[in-house]
Design a protein around this motif. Sequence first.
Motif, PDB file in Angstrom:
ATOM      1  N   UNK A 124     -36.890 -32.270   1.666  1.00  0.00           N
ATOM      2  CA  UNK A 124     -35.728 -31.384   1.740  1.00  0.00           C
ATOM      3  C   UNK A 124     -34.498 -31.960   1.055  1.00  0.00           C
ATOM      4  N   UNK A 125     -34.326 -33.283   1.130  1.00  0.00           N
ATOM      5  CA  UNK A 125     -33.099 -33.892   0.609  1.00  0.00           C
ATOM      6  C   UNK A 125     -32.958 -33.734  -0.897  1.00  0.00           C
ATOM      7  N   UNK A 126     -34.056 -33.390  -1.566  1.00  0.00           N
ATOM      8  CA  UNK A 126     -34.033 -33.227  -3.010  1.00  0.00           C
ATOM      9  C   UNK A 126     -33.682 -31.800  -3.432  1.00  0.00           C
ATOM     10  N   UNK A 127     -33.567 -30.897  -2.474  1.00  0.00           N
ATOM     11  CA  UNK A 127     -33.381 -29.489  -2.806  1.00  0.00           C
ATOM     12  C   UNK A 127     -31.907 -29.097  -2.864  1.00  0.00           C
ATOM     13  N   UNK A 128     -31.622 -28.102  -3.691  1.00  0.00           N
ATOM     14  CA  UNK A 128     -30.262 -27.578  -3.775  1.00  0.00           C
ATOM     15  C   UNK A 128     -29.871 -26.883  -2.469  1.00  0.00           C
ATOM     16  N   UNK A 137     -21.523 -27.113   5.878  1.00  0.00           N
ATOM     17  CA  UNK A 137     -21.341 -27.483   7.285  1.00  0.00           C
ATOM     18  C   UNK A 137     -20.788 -28.892   7.476  1.00  0.00           C
ATOM     19  N   UNK A 138     -20.234 -29.434   6.425  1.00  0.00           N
ATOM     20  CA  UNK A 138     -19.737 -30.802   6.455  1.00  0.00           C
ATOM     21  C   UNK A 138     -18.707 -31.023   7.561  1.00  0.00           C
ATOM     22  N   UNK A 139     -17.934 -29.997   7.882  1.00  0.00           N
ATOM     23  CA  UNK A 139     -16.828 -30.148   8.842  1.00  0.00           C
ATOM     24  C   UNK A 139     -17.306 -30.506  10.247  1.00  0.00           C
ATOM     25  N   UNK A 140     -18.600 -30.267  10.550  1.00  0.00           N
ATOM     26  CA  UNK A 140     -19.123 -30.665  11.859  1.00  0.00           C
ATOM     27  C   UNK A 140     -20.415 -31.464  11.775  1.00  0.00           C
ATOM     28  N   UNK A 141     -21.194 -31.268  10.723  1.00  0.00           N
ATOM     29  CA  UNK A 141     -22.546 -31.823  10.645  1.00  0.00           C
ATOM     30  C   UNK A 141     -22.569 -33.348  10.617  1.00  0.00           C
ATOM     31  N   UNK A 142     -21.705 -33.956   9.818  1.00  0.00           N
ATOM     32  CA  UNK A 142     -21.707 -35.412   9.691  1.00  0.00           C
ATOM     33  C   UNK A 142     -21.368 -36.080  11.024  1.00  0.00           C
ATOM     34  N   UNK A 143     -20.342 -35.581  11.701  1.00  0.00           N
ATOM     35  CA  UNK A 143     -19.947 -36.156  12.987  1.00  0.00           C
ATOM     36  C   UNK A 143     -21.024 -35.942  14.040  1.00  0.00           C
ATOM     37  N   UNK A 144     -21.623 -34.769  14.039  1.00  0.00           N
ATOM     38  CA  UNK A 144     -22.679 -34.487  15.014  1.00  0.00           C
ATOM     39  C   UNK A 144     -23.880 -35.405  14.815  1.00  0.00           C
ATOM     40  N   UNK A 145     -24.326 -35.552  13.566  1.00  0.00           N
ATOM     41  CA  UNK A 145     -25.485 -36.393  13.281  1.00  0.00           C
ATOM     42  C   UNK A 145     -25.214 -37.849  13.648  1.00  0.00           C
ATOM     43  N   UNK A 146     -24.015 -38.332  13.364  1.00  0.00           N
ATOM     44  CA  UNK A 146     -23.654 -39.690  13.747  1.00  0.00           C
ATOM     45  C   UNK A 146     -23.614 -39.823  15.271  1.00  0.00           C
ATOM     46  N   UNK A 184     -31.615 -42.391  10.899  1.00  0.00           N
ATOM     47  CA  UNK A 184     -31.497 -41.543  12.083  1.00  0.00           C
ATOM     48  C   UNK A 184     -30.492 -40.420  11.850  1.00  0.00           C
ATOM     49  N   UNK A 185     -29.400 -40.723  11.178  1.00  0.00           N
ATOM     50  CA  UNK A 185     -28.404 -39.698  10.852  1.00  0.00           C
ATOM     51  C   UNK A 185     -29.030 -38.609   9.987  1.00  0.00           C
ATOM     52  N   UNK A 186     -29.816 -39.023   9.010  1.00  0.00           N
ATOM     53  CA  UNK A 186     -30.483 -38.057   8.145  1.00  0.00           C
ATOM     54  C   UNK A 186     -31.490 -37.214   8.923  1.00  0.00           C
TER      55      UNK A 186
END
Length: 232
Positions: A124-128, A137-146, A184-186
């Motif tokens: 999946x990480x290779x896909x557009x 979803x950067x505004x919540x996704x990064x913090x949630x995954x961390x 784990x974050x990924x």
Amino acid sequence: METTLKRGAGLLLPIYALSSPYGIGTLGQAAFDFVDFLVRAGQRYWQVLPVGPTSYGDSPYQSYSSFAGNPYFIDLDKLCEEGLLEKEELKSIYWCYTPEYVDYDVIYKERYPVLRKAFKKSKHSETDEYKEFCKKNEFWLEDYALFMALKDYNGGCEWLKWAKDVKLRDEKVLVYYRRLLHEDIEFWKFLQYKFFEQWEALRAYANERGILLIGDMPIYAALDSADVWVYH
């Protein structure tokens, strides 16, 4: 686009109450079949309970995030169709004691190892599509995954019991943990990608047939959540 609700009838059915061979209802075929049932019954609305990831106690109103979706609802059969899992390995897992109830202890212990297998096989990480999802979803996704990776790292305990520098989000410390817990974050980001991929497919199917998915009006931010950890 703003949606205006019109007068009409509907039913309330939580996603977890759908029929499933894997111990809990999912966004799989049973969900699409329920949409078809609503159409035949002349209904207009499907009300679901909150679909966020549940915390201790497994209440839909006690979620780790106001934005994220529940990984329990990711349909495993669809992951098999994508070549990320094997049907036989799913059949070998004991998913529940009775078909009438969700055994959350079993789901917690069995589902995440299975989802990690799918994550490791996924490209999946290779896909557009994935890159666009992360950007949107950067505004919540990064913090949630961390947050979820740190929760696992700390044995599942609430963030109030984490080390003070992590609890107070010292930026240098967070940089360290982002590197340490990168995989784990990924993984947690992958789960959100698959959840919303399946959720949007179900919602589109329902909307095309004149059925709207609706939820509750109130939003409760649980104390042990990424939202409170980030903004406290």
